[in-house]
Design an enzyme around this catalytic site. Structure first.
Site, short mmCIF file in Angstrom:
data_model
loop_
_atom_site.label_atom_id
_atom_site.label_comp_id
_atom_site.label_asym_id
_atom_site.label_seq_id
_atom_site.Cartn_x
_atom_site.Cartn_y
_atom_site.Cartn_z
N LYS A 73 -0.55 0.46 -4.25
CA LYS A 73 -1.65 -0.60 -4.86
C LYS A 73 -2.84 0.28 -5.11
O LYS A 73 -3.49 -0.01 -6.06
CB LYS A 73 -1.80 -1.48 -3.75
CG LYS A 73 -2.97 -2.50 -4.18
CD LYS A 73 -2.35 -3.57 -5.29
CE LYS A 73 -3.27 -4.57 -5.89
NZ LYS A 73 -2.95 -4.90 -7.40
N HIS A 113 1.82 9.67 -37.73
CA HIS A 113 1.63 11.14 -37.64
C HIS A 113 2.38 11.65 -36.75
O HIS A 113 2.11 12.64 -36.26
CB HIS A 113 0.27 11.33 -37.43
CG HIS A 113 -1.06 10.67 -38.50
ND1 HIS A 113 -1.08 11.28 -39.42
CD2 HIS A 113 -1.54 9.60 -38.39
CE1 HIS A 113 -1.71 10.50 -40.42
NE2 HIS A 113 -2.38 9.52 -39.47
N ASN A 165 -3.76 7.47 7.23
CA ASN A 165 -3.84 7.11 5.84
C ASN A 165 -5.06 7.98 5.10
O ASN A 165 -6.19 8.32 5.81
CB ASN A 165 -4.57 5.86 5.59
CG ASN A 165 -4.69 5.46 4.08
OD1 ASN A 165 -4.09 6.05 3.10
ND2 ASN A 165 -5.23 4.31 3.95
N GLY A 166 -4.63 9.02 4.05
CA GLY A 166 -5.60 10.09 3.48
C GLY A 166 -4.86 11.35 3.48
O GLY A 166 -3.88 11.31 3.36
N GLU A 208 5.49 0.02 -15.66
CA GLU A 208 5.37 0.30 -14.51
C GLU A 208 6.30 -0.78 -13.42
O GLU A 208 6.70 -0.25 -12.63
CB GLU A 208 3.92 0.34 -13.92
CG GLU A 208 3.10 -1.22 -13.99
CD GLU A 208 1.73 -1.12 -13.34
OE1 GLU A 208 1.51 -0.28 -12.54
OE2 GLU A 208 0.94 -1.72 -13.64
N LYS A 264 1.92 -2.33 -17.98
CA LYS A 264 2.60 -3.44 -17.17
C LYS A 264 4.20 -3.29 -17.56
O LYS A 264 4.80 -3.39 -16.32
CB LYS A 264 2.07 -4.88 -17.74
CG LYS A 264 0.95 -5.50 -17.12
CD LYS A 264 0.75 -5.70 -15.80
CE LYS A 264 0.14 -4.45 -15.01
NZ LYS A 264 -1.09 -4.05 -14.83
N ARG A 323 0.93 -1.20 0.08
CA ARG A 323 0.01 -0.09 -0.01
C ARG A 323 0.78 1.32 -0.16
O ARG A 323 0.43 2.50 -0.14
CB ARG A 323 -0.85 0.07 1.39
CG ARG A 323 -1.93 -1.18 1.48
CD ARG A 323 -2.51 -1.13 2.63
NE ARG A 323 -3.61 -0.16 2.71
CZ ARG A 323 -4.85 -0.27 2.39
NH1 ARG A 323 -5.48 -1.33 1.90
NH2 ARG A 323 -5.69 0.84 2.44
N TRP A 362 3.19 5.94 1.83
CA TRP A 362 3.36 6.61 0.12
C TRP A 362 3.22 8.04 0.64
O TRP A 362 1.87 8.41 0.66
CB TRP A 362 2.08 5.76 -0.39
CG TRP A 362 2.19 6.18 -1.75
CD1 TRP A 362 3.02 5.69 -2.91
CD2 TRP A 362 1.51 7.21 -2.76
NE1 TRP A 362 3.10 6.11 -4.02
CE2 TRP A 362 1.71 7.01 -4.04
CE3 TRP A 362 0.47 7.85 -2.55
CZ2 TRP A 362 1.42 7.94 -4.99
CZ3 TRP A 362 -0.02 8.70 -3.61
CH2 TRP A 362 0.40 8.77 -4.80
O1 M6R Z 1 -7.87 -0.27 -7.23
P1 M6R Z 1 -8.00 0.08 -8.76
O2 M6R Z 1 -8.56 -0.68 -9.72
O3 M6R Z 1 -9.25 1.34 -8.72
O4 M6R Z 1 -6.81 0.88 -9.38
C1 M6R Z 1 -6.75 1.44 -10.52
C2 M6R Z 1 -5.34 1.79 -10.69
O5 M6R Z 1 -4.74 2.47 -9.76
C3 M6R Z 1 -4.63 0.43 -11.04
O6 M6R Z 1 -5.23 -0.29 -12.06
C4 M6R Z 1 -3.08 0.98 -11.30
O7 M6R Z 1 -3.37 1.34 -12.72
C5 M6R Z 1 -2.19 -0.32 -11.42
N1 M6R Z 1 -0.85 0.28 -11.21
C6 M6R Z 1 -2.07 -1.00 -12.65
O8 M6R Z 1 -1.17 -2.28 -12.70
#
Ligand code: M6R
Length: 591
Positions: free
Chosen positions: A586, A490, A99-100, A474, A471, A27, A75
């Site tokens: 996450k 283009h 958190n927030g 990241e 993928k 997280r 984070w």
């Molecule tokens: O929990 P969520 O599906 O709402 O999250 C959406 C995105 O943050 C999530 O898919 C993100 O792009 C990941 N890093 C992709 O692997």
């Protein structure tokens, strides 16, 4: 997004907190810390970097005897990721983890500075600690209630008071659960942190304050004690562990056939009873990141197969833009976590406009799951790797089923029964693709020294390119972009040079010749072309992987996993920390 864990009980508090943090590290992982309390002392240990760095510091510290503690993995939002800004934060008699985001932090801080209070760091959390401390006379519930009136924004707080031997917590727009043990109790951002000790939990709702002692849990709302239902988690300890896999990401990719089976079994004969999108004239699919890319596949299928007008929009734009609802509209929110702040805001905007919402979501207790008008739950189980794989695939599968059912309802699908039969065989077909994983390992090795890559495709193939590209970048940190194959010339084609990897996804037979000619254009500029296709007759360029040709509705389910494996193996060849890529978390519970 950050991770919170708190404990009150007879076990070794530090061990429980560190174990919990390790489970929540996905997280957020740029700094972490713990606060433990004895009768009259609070000890705080914090560290920049990973939880393993904090563990080393804890090992080298002489610890006080403690039955109560809070911990946090961060984070960073407000303020650099350093030890000063790491949580817990202490102000006067109050120590908190958070958190927030506190949105009125600046005004509150100015007010407090004018009252001669001095802050050590740059976080909104330290300000929140000061606000709670200012409100504290001797009743913690009263202090937290008053502070909530002053704090704007989102929060889940774990709170310790110097002169109380209880643990307190509160949430608003940020997830927090209360774990119920025997002679011990917990708070956590999610059940994975405490599942080793208890499967019983209470789901805190917004503005509920909880007071935990070793032998009791009291929940308060508006100053009054309320009773709450105790839920039982179905998560197994194995699900929260890596098992024999090197990384969660690989484990989760290899779990795809099982979770796909679970999801298909659940919905294949029941989708019509649960939800029917053919009742709507227009669909807005709103999500972030991979969930949005799954939605783009959904849009393509809903338009092409079910003839329903559909738009896709990233939630961070949708929440602020002028949206014209002039038809009978359904907003579909797609989210693994169900806690993504932008997606939640988009959902609430739709509700304010009187628009119906459907959530395609994994976490059943999440905000989106609870607030959307209708829900379709994918059955991915816990997804721990930051990069989503199995949850994304199930979001796609859900759209495939939705579109198939809608097309059938509208009398547009003549082969409906055959396609349903095919759906049942999908997990086996996917297993075969995943069994080829060593092929993609070789591709990963080839890519490890590259700086850039492109993914090209048209129509639904382009949507798969978006996910393949995300993928790769990241987890491997290789710059990568997805382009509609016809758009490259283009401008972007100027970047193609000798040896540059270009992945071409070619499944849609209507436009395969067109994409193939774009492939030839980049190959003429010496690109190294990798084709993933369902057409074995296509020319092999540098590399070709052919999956079985199946119904259009389900074809993406065989095409995307190879792309996920390529991302994974490229990152692994580069020796990266795949489950926790830099700068990511996450689920993004802040704007
Ligand atoms: O929990 P969520 O599906 O709402 O999250 C959406 C995105 O943050 C999530 O898919 C993100 O792009 C990941 N890093 C992709 O692997």
């Amino acid at each position: 997004m950050c991770g919170i864990v708190g404990y009150v009980g007879d076990r070794k508090t530090t061990e429980i907190l560190l174990e919990g943090l390790n489970k929540l590290e996905y997280r957020g992982y740029d700094s972490s810390g713990i606060a433990i309390k004895s009768q009259d002392n609070i000890q705080i240990i914090k560290s920049e970097g990973k939880i393993s760095d904090l563990e080393k510091k804890v090992e080298n510290s002489s610890l006080i005897e403690s039955k109560l503690g809070i911990a946090h993995t961060r984070w960073a939002t407000h303020g650099e990721a350093n030890e000063t800004n790491a949580h817990p934060h202490q102000f006067g008699k109050v120590t908190i983890v958070h958190n927030g985001i506190i949105e009125n932090e600046r005004e509150l801080k100015e007010e407090l500075i004018n009252k001669n209070l001095i802050f050590k760091g740059e976080t909104d959390t330290e300000v929140a600690a000061a606000v709670i401390n200012n409100c504290y006379q001797k009743d913690p519930i009263e202090a937290i209630t008053k502070a909530m009136e002053l704090l704007n924004g989102s929060y889940a707080f774990g709170i310790i008071f110097n002169d109380q031997n209880k643990l307190y917590a509160v949430r608003k727009d940020s997830p927090l659960i209360v774990g119920i043990g025997t002679h011990e109790n917990f708070i956590a951002s999610d059940i994975a942190a405490i599942i080793k000790y208890t499967d019983k939990y209470i789901l805190l709702e917004d503005n509920e304050i909880v007071e935990l002692s070793q032998d009791g849990v009291n929940v308060y709302k508006n100053g009054k004690k309320i009773s709450k239902k105790i839920e039982i988690s179905t998560m197994s300890i194995e699900e929260a562990n890596k098992g024999n896999y090197k990384h969660f990401m690989l484990k989760e990719i290899m779990e795809e056939p099982i979770v796909l089976q679970r999801t298909i079994n659940k919905y294949i004969n029941k989708m019509d009873d649960i939800f029917d999108v053919s009742n709507y004239d227009e669909i807005h699919i709103v999500a972030c990141g991979s969930a949005l890319y799954a939605g783009m596949i959904g849009k393509n299928l809903l338009e092409e197969k079910a003839n329903i007008k559909c738009i896709t929009e990233c939630a961070s734009e949708y929440r602020y833009k002028k949206v014209i609802y002039d038809r009978k509209t359904l907003v579909i929110l797609v989210s693994q976590s169900g806690e993504t702040a932008d997606t939640i805001a988009a959902m609430r905007k739709a509700h304010e406009c009187g628009i119906e919402t459907l959530a395609i979501v994994n976490v059943k207790t999440s905000t989106i799951a609870r607030e959307a008008k209708y829900q379709l739950f994918i059955e991915a189980g816990p997804e721990i790797a930051v990069a989503t794989t199995k949850a994304y695939l199930l979001q796609v599968a859900m759209f495939s089923l939705i579109a198939l059912k809608a097309a059938n309802k509208k009398g547009l699908e003549k082969e409906y029964d055959d396609i349903l039969q095919e759906a049942k065989l999908l997990p086996e077909k996917l297993k075969k693709v995943l069994n080829d994983k060593n092929i993609f390992k070789v591709v990963g090795k080839e890519l490890m020294h590259k700086d850039d890559a492109f993914f090209i495709g048209r129509g639904i193939d382009y949507s798969m390119c978006q996910e393949g590209s995300l993928k790769l970048k990241e987890v491997s940190y290789i710059h990568s972009d997805a382009y509609q194959a016809g758009e490259l010339k283009h401008g972007t084609i100027s970047l193609i040079e000798d040896g540059m990897p270009v992945f071409a996804i070619i499944t849609d037979k209507k436009i395969k010749d067109k994409t193939e000619s774009n492939v030839i254009e980049v190959e003429a500029r010496k690109a190294q072309v990798y084709t993933i296709t369902n057409d074995k007759t296509l020319k092999t360029h540098h590399f070709k992987y052919v999956v079985e040709k199946i119904s259009d509705y389900f074809q993406p389910i065989l095409i995307v996993p190879p792309l996920q494996l390529i991302g994974y193996f490229t990152a692994d060849s580069r020796g990266l920390d795949i489950d926790k890529p830099r700068n990511l978390a996450k689920s993004v519970t802040v704007e």
